[in-house]
Structure formats: structure tokens, C-alpha cells
Design a protein around this motif. Structure first.
Motif, short mmCIF file in Angstrom:
data_model
loop_
_atom_site.label_atom_id
_atom_site.label_comp_id
_atom_site.label_asym_id
_atom_site.label_seq_id
_atom_site.Cartn_x
_atom_site.Cartn_y
_atom_site.Cartn_z
N LEU A 21 28.75 47.43 29.60
CA LEU A 21 29.71 47.49 28.50
C LEU A 21 30.95 48.27 28.92
O LEU A 21 32.08 47.85 28.67
N SER A 22 30.72 49.43 29.58
CA SER A 22 31.85 50.24 30.03
C SER A 22 32.71 49.46 31.02
O SER A 22 33.93 49.53 30.98
N HIS A 23 32.03 48.74 31.90
CA HIS A 23 32.75 47.98 32.91
C HIS A 23 33.62 46.90 32.26
O HIS A 23 34.80 46.76 32.59
N PHE A 24 33.03 46.14 31.36
CA PHE A 24 33.79 45.08 30.68
C PHE A 24 34.96 45.68 29.89
O PHE A 24 36.07 45.15 29.88
N ARG A 25 34.71 46.83 29.25
CA ARG A 25 35.76 47.49 28.46
C ARG A 25 36.90 47.98 29.38
O ARG A 25 38.07 47.68 29.15
N ASP A 26 36.52 48.67 30.47
CA ASP A 26 37.53 49.26 31.35
C ASP A 26 38.34 48.21 32.12
O ASP A 26 39.51 48.42 32.43
N THR A 27 37.69 47.10 32.47
CA THR A 27 38.40 46.11 33.30
C THR A 27 38.90 44.93 32.47
O THR A 27 39.51 44.02 33.01
#
Lengths: 148, 338
Positions: free
Chosen positions: B212-218
Motif C-alpha cells: 500500500l505504501s509503495h503504491f501510494r508513494d509511487t
């Protein structure tokens, strides 16, 4: 939702998701292999009494146990007992042969750490609790027997 | 600061070489044909399995350096870790080499942890060549975490099989090969699972959080990747991850899979699949790298998970925390890629 509630909900969800062990096949294998080990013990005992009629029955039973313990130890050493255990589960853990396996297997495993710190120390890592409970409960029974 | 977990690499460190070595059972598994070396027996000619594990890491590191076509003397740093207490396999292997060493412990997430740190160090311009490596061995893991090998017990249906294998790769400032474009460092999550035979369930929340963090950040989604691959959640854990992500409104499709789940064949009877540092490391450094080099995969989200437990903690009744680090590897350097 608090963390505790979240964790409880998650654990409940996981419990439902976990593949279940199929109880009947395990019970069946456990029963017939366990039974077979007992039949083997009875067979050894009968043969001992047949071949050495002068043996006291108590001595024959002790010898039977020694032979079973040796056989299980031997099968552990040549890498067969764990395969039996994988198949039979409780059927090969509960009889005395399982106890023998639980002592021989750590002894083999930790041989590399030396005789004292490896074999002698680690030998009872699995069987230790059984021995402790065995001794403690026999002491309790002994005390009851003494006073009653 | 404080609102992103992701590093986007401007200089795009290149994976110039990779190497994977595995045990015989792993060689018979689904990825068998892709490994660089399959050992004939899992003691690898050594008198203890710990030494065998160490020798595997040494061979993986040497192999990766050869595959990168660089001299060992041009390697600046080794980032490695494993599962054994005090990460002895990595540290003892490191003494064979004449380069600086940072020991890592991220349990089975070590491969992506080392890639993420290594890529950050290269991207920052601090080093030219960094070797990342990790290994696990079924027999050393069993004796440390579980039971003697010859004990006649049964494994519960959630159990996984520790992969015997080591993987290594070389990250370089320049060269040919797939590039690392971003990395997301994961938080430690604990959803209260205390069953040591169910690591997949313990680690799945960490995978969800990092994803989730990855999708949000990128600002990407599952469809932006050819392959999204977790390390060793296993069959159960990856099903849980799919459910958890669906709860958050993200549907993982056919491009999602798990190394542990894919590792062994059905006949090998490993229950929920493979696990261990070596599981994701050997798949990444063989199969995934090959597909990236060939351009079959354009962009891969590689996110192994680690269960950060110890036997002391679990015997004292503690639950199992999990962690997951994600790395994005791309086969070609497109100008406006993330």
C-alpha cells in the motif's frame, strides 16, 4: 478498531482460512501403525518366552522393551523412523519406540557440537518433560500409596 | 520527511550480475532449470550443514561477481544476511573476501533489504559495486527453529519448507542489466499471530502495508507491473494477502504470485510451499533476473517478507512481527519511468 480488536478479528479470519488436517485418514494410519507396533512387542515377548521358557515373565517384558527401544533407535539412525512418523503421527509417537526416537534424534542432530555439550546436553530436549512428569507423578503416587 | 517510505533512484543502479545455488530438492522443483548450480547433496562436502550454508553463500558471491564480469577487487561492499543466530553464515563467508561487509538481518526479507540499501548507497554516489547476498539451509533452520531432522513428527498443513539455497547479485553504478528504480522500506507489523507453523499469516499484514505504501508513494497500482512477487508467504499467506488487499480496495490479479508458493512441485509435498531467505533470493537471482534480462518482464515489484521471531521470543509467548521491503526492478531504462 483498537489494535486488540484488529488482532482478534485477524486471528479469527486466519483460523477459518487454515487448511484443516483431515482427521479420519490420520486417525486410521495412526491406529493401525500404533497397533502394529504393539503387535510387534507382543510377538517379541511371546517368542522370548517360547525360546527361553526359563525366563520370568517380568524379565521377558523388560527384554521386549529393550529390543523395541533398540529397533526404534536403529531405525532413527538409518533415517527410517521419521518417515514412519510422518505417515503414522501419534501411532508411532505414543509407544515406547517414539520415546526412543525422541532421544536418539537430537543426539544424532547435535553430535557435531561434541559429546558433552552436544549429545549429552541436547539428548533430552524433547523427551526431558516426559521424564520429569514421569518421575514427579510416580513420586506423588508413591506418597499416596505410603499413606493410604 | 516522515510521509514517505519510498526512495526513487535517480541514477538507477544496475544489476550487472547474479547467481543462484540450490540443494537437490530445490533443483527438482519448479525453478530447477534456471539455477546456476544444483548441489548433489545438501551437505556440500562439508562436515556440518552450517558450513555447507556458508559455502553456498561464498559460491553465490563469487559466481555473481564473475557473472557481472568485474574483478573481485572492484567490489566495494558486501551486504548479506541469513537466518542463523548472529548471522554466522554471512559473516563467516565474508571473511573469505577482501571487501567491506555490512551484516543484515531481515529474516526472509533479506534479499530485498540488501537490494534496497545497496541501491540507495550506489544511487547516492558512495560506491561503485556492491554485492547483495543471502542464504538459508533446510537442515540448519530446522535445528535452530524446530526439531531434529530424524524426529518422527508430523508437520501441520500450514507449515512451509525452508529452501536450501543461496543467491547473490552485483549492483553497479554503470553497466548492462536490469535497473533498480525504486525501493520501499517496510514497517514492522504484528497482527497477533503466535503460531510458528503459520508464518505466512504472520507476515501477510506487513506485505500489505508495504505494498500500500509503495503504491501510494509511487502513484502506481497492480496493473503497472508485469510481476508482483512476494517471497515466502506460501500458499496460505498469499491468499491472505490477496484478501487483505481486496479489503483495502486493491485487487491483485494474475500478475501477483509468491516465490514460496511456486517453488516446489505438488509431488514434493511441502504443504504451503517454500520459505527461508534462500527462497526469494534464488528465484530472484535466477528466474526473475533471466526474464528481466530477456525483456519478458519490463517491471517487477519484488517484495520478500520476513518473520522477525526467535525461539526465545516465541517460547515466552510473544507473537510474531513481520516486515517487508519492496524493490522495483525494470528491464529497460525508459526516460519517464518511476
Amino acid at each position: 478498531m483498537t489494535e486488540k480488536e484488529r488482532n482478534e478479528a485477524y486471528n479469527k479470519y486466519v483460523q477459518n482460512k487454515i487448511p484443516k488436517t483431515r482427521a479420519w485418514p490420520s486417525l486410521f494410519n495412526s491406529f493401525w501403525i500404533g497397533g502394529l507396533i504393539c503387535v510387534l512387542g507382543q510377538g517379541i515377548n511371546d517368542l522370548l518366552l517360547l525360546w527361553f521358557p526359563s525366563l520370568a515373565e517380568q524379565t521377558a517384558w523388560t527384554l521386549t522393551l529393550i529390543i523395541l527401544i533398540f529397533l526404534a533407535s536403529f531405525l532413527t539412525a538409518i533415517g527410517v523412523y521419521d518417515l514412519i512418523g510422518k505417515f503414522a503421527g501419534g501411532g508411532s509417537i505414543v509407544p515406547i519406540t517414539g520415546f526412543s526416537n525422541s532421544i536418539t534424534s537430537p543426539a544424532l542432530e547435535f553430535k557435531r557440537e561434541g559429546i558433552v555439550y552436544g549429545i549429552c546436553v541436547k539428548m533430552f530436549t524433547i523427551a526431558g518433560p516426559v521424564i520429569v512428569f514421569g518421575i514427579v507423578s510416580s513420586m506423588l503416587v508413591g506418597l499416596i500409596y505410603l499413606f493410604v | 520527511m516522515g510521509n514517505t517510505q519510498t526512495v526513487i533512484f535517480k541514477n538507477k543502479p544496475v544489476i550487472t550480475g547474479s547467481y543462484a545455488i540450490v540443494g537437490p530438492k530445490e533443483g527438482d522443483g519448479n525453478f530447477g532449470e534456471f539455477f546456476d548450480y544444483v548441489m548433489k547433496d545438501d551437505s556440500f562436502g562439508e562436515d556440518s550443514y552450517e558450513k555447507a550454508e556458508r559455502k553456498m553463500i561464498e559460491q553465490a558471491i563469487t559466481g555473481a561477481i564473475q557473472s557481472a564480469k568485474i574483478k573481485p577487487s572492484s567490489v566495494d561492499l558486501l551486504l548479506a544476511g541469513d537466518l542463523l543466530n548472529q548471522i554466522i553464515s554471512s559473516s563467516y563467508a565474508a571473511r573469505q573476501f577482501n571487501f567491506a561487509y555490512l551484516g543484515l538481518f531481515g529474516a526472509c526479507s533479506t534479499m530485498s533489504e540488501s537490494l534496497a540499501i545497496g541501491a540507495s548507497l550506489i544511487d547516492g554516489g558512495h560506491f561503485d559495486n556492491i554485492v547483495c547476498s543471502t542464504a538459508s539451509h533446510f537442515s540448519t533452520a530446522e535445528r535452530q527453529f524446530r526439531f531434529p531432522l530424524e524426529l518422527g513428527n508430523q508437520r501441520p498443513p500450514t507449515a512451509q519448507w525452508t529452501v536450501t539455497g543461496a543467491g547473490a547479485c552485483v549492483l553497479s553504478k554503470k553497466g548492462n542489466g536490469p535497473v533498480i528504480t525504486s525501493a520501499t522500506f517496510g514497517k514492522v507489523l504484528d497482527y497477533g499471530i503466535n503460531d510458528v507453523n503459520d508464518m505466512g499469516a504472520a507476515m501477510a499484514p506487513a506485505a500489505m502495508d508495504t505494498m500500500l505504501s509503495h503504491f501510494r508513494d509511487t502513484k502506481t497500482g497492480p496493473d503497472d507491473y508485469d510481476l508482483i512477487v512476494t517471497g515466502d508467504l506460501g500458499k496460505l499467506g498469499s491468499e491472505i494477502l490477496i484478501d487483505l488487499m481486496e479489503d483495502k480496495g486493491i485487487k491483485l490479479g494474475l500478475n501477483y504470485n509468491d516465490c514460496g508458493q511456486m517453488y516446489f512441485t505438488r509431488e514434493q509435498a511441502t504443504l504451503c510451499g517454500g520459505s527461508g531467505c534462500g527462497c526469494s533470493a534464488t528465484v530472484f537471482n535466477s528466474f526473475i533476473m533471466k526474464k528481466l534480462r530477456e525483456g519478458k518482464y519490463k517491471r517487477v515489484l519484488f517484495m520478500p517478507t520476513g518473520a522477525l521471531l526467535s525461539t526465545t521470543a516465541t517460547q515466552q509467548g510473544e507473537t510474531i512481527p513481520g516486515v517487508c521491503h519492496a524493490v522495483v526492478i525494470e528491464s529497460n531504462v525508459a526516460k519517464n519511468s518511476i
